[in-house]
Write a protein that holds these residues in place. Structure first.
Motif, short mmCIF file in Angstrom:
data_model
loop_
_atom_site.label_atom_id
_atom_site.label_comp_id
_atom_site.label_asym_id
_atom_site.label_seq_id
_atom_site.Cartn_x
_atom_site.Cartn_y
_atom_site.Cartn_z
N GLY A 204 138.83 54.21 29.18
CA GLY A 204 138.21 53.07 28.53
C GLY A 204 136.76 52.86 28.89
N GLN A 205 136.29 53.58 29.90
CA GLN A 205 134.90 53.42 30.35
C GLN A 205 133.94 54.11 29.38
N ALA A 206 132.88 53.40 29.02
CA ALA A 206 131.82 53.99 28.19
C ALA A 206 130.87 54.74 29.12
N ILE A 207 130.55 55.98 28.75
CA ILE A 207 129.61 56.78 29.54
C ILE A 207 128.47 57.22 28.65
N ARG A 208 127.33 57.45 29.27
CA ARG A 208 126.14 57.90 28.55
C ARG A 208 125.84 59.34 28.92
N LYS A 209 125.15 60.03 28.05
CA LYS A 209 124.75 61.41 28.31
C LYS A 209 124.06 61.50 29.67
N GLY A 210 124.52 62.42 30.50
CA GLY A 210 123.93 62.63 31.82
C GLY A 210 124.62 61.87 32.94
N ASP A 211 125.53 60.93 32.59
CA ASP A 211 126.26 60.19 33.64
C ASP A 211 127.19 61.14 34.39
N PRO A 212 127.26 61.02 35.73
CA PRO A 212 128.21 61.83 36.49
C PRO A 212 129.64 61.40 36.15
N VAL A 213 130.51 62.38 35.97
CA VAL A 213 131.88 62.11 35.54
C VAL A 213 132.90 62.56 36.59
N LEU A 214 132.64 63.70 37.23
CA LEU A 214 133.62 64.30 38.11
C LEU A 214 132.93 65.23 39.08
N ILE A 215 133.48 65.36 40.30
CA ILE A 215 132.95 66.31 41.28
C ILE A 215 134.03 67.36 41.52
#
Length: 169
Positions: free
Chosen positions: A119-130
């Motif tokens: 449900g979280q909105a993310i923007r291009k370049g946002d870190p998502v996973l390591i």
């Protein structure tokens, strides 16, 4: 690694020279160098005893590129992190990944941390996973603006190449 072209010439591949502080490897040649930031936003560069001033003309953080002006020449510079080199060697391009809604593991590894939730909105370049792979921590970033539909893995999970990690809308 840095790849640079000069007015269509090149490419030049530049990377740190292992075990040689103050040196770089430029197309296989060992070169001494240092760079100091200038208040103007450019850099003062000393390379093999020659002094240069490099002005930053343009930067594109998303594409990891910049244009430098040194004297009358412009240099197009592309920065590649180890993960970029690994993905390129596997035939996976960033452009191809932008067309896919699912984020997949490009290699086997261990998920260290998931940085998003459904449900979280993310923007291009946002870190998502390591993801830890080949003894390197790789931060995966969103290729485009999206909403996280589903997170299929958790921290501490081992994953295989091609496994779906996060589904995006």
């Amino acid at each position: 690694m840095i790849k640079a072209t000069v007015n269509g010439a090149g490419p030049f591949e530049i990377q740190p020279a292992e075990g040689k502080p103050g040196h770089i490897d430029c197309n296989g040649k060992l070169v001494s160098w240092s760079a100091v930031p200038l208040p103007s936003g450019g850099y003062s560069i000393l390379m093999d005893g020659r002094s240069f001033v490099a002005d930053v003309v343009k930067t594109d953080p998303d594409a990891k590129t910049m244009t430098l002006q040194i004297g009358q020449s412009q240099f197009e510079v592309a920065l590649q992190e180890p993960i970029d080199q690994l993905l390129a060697s596997m035939g996976i391009s960033e452009a191809a990944s932008r067309k896919i809604n699912d984020m997949k593991a490009p290699m086997p590894g261990m998920v260290l941390k998931v940085l998003v939730s459904p449900g979280q909105a993310i923007r291009k370049g946002d870190p998502v996973l390591i993801l830890e792979a080949m003894k390197m921590e790789n931060v995966f970033k969103a290729a485009a603006d999206a909403v996280v539909k589903e997170v299929k893995v958790a921290g501490g999970t081992a994953v295989e190449k091609g496994e779906v990690l996060i589904v995006l809308e």
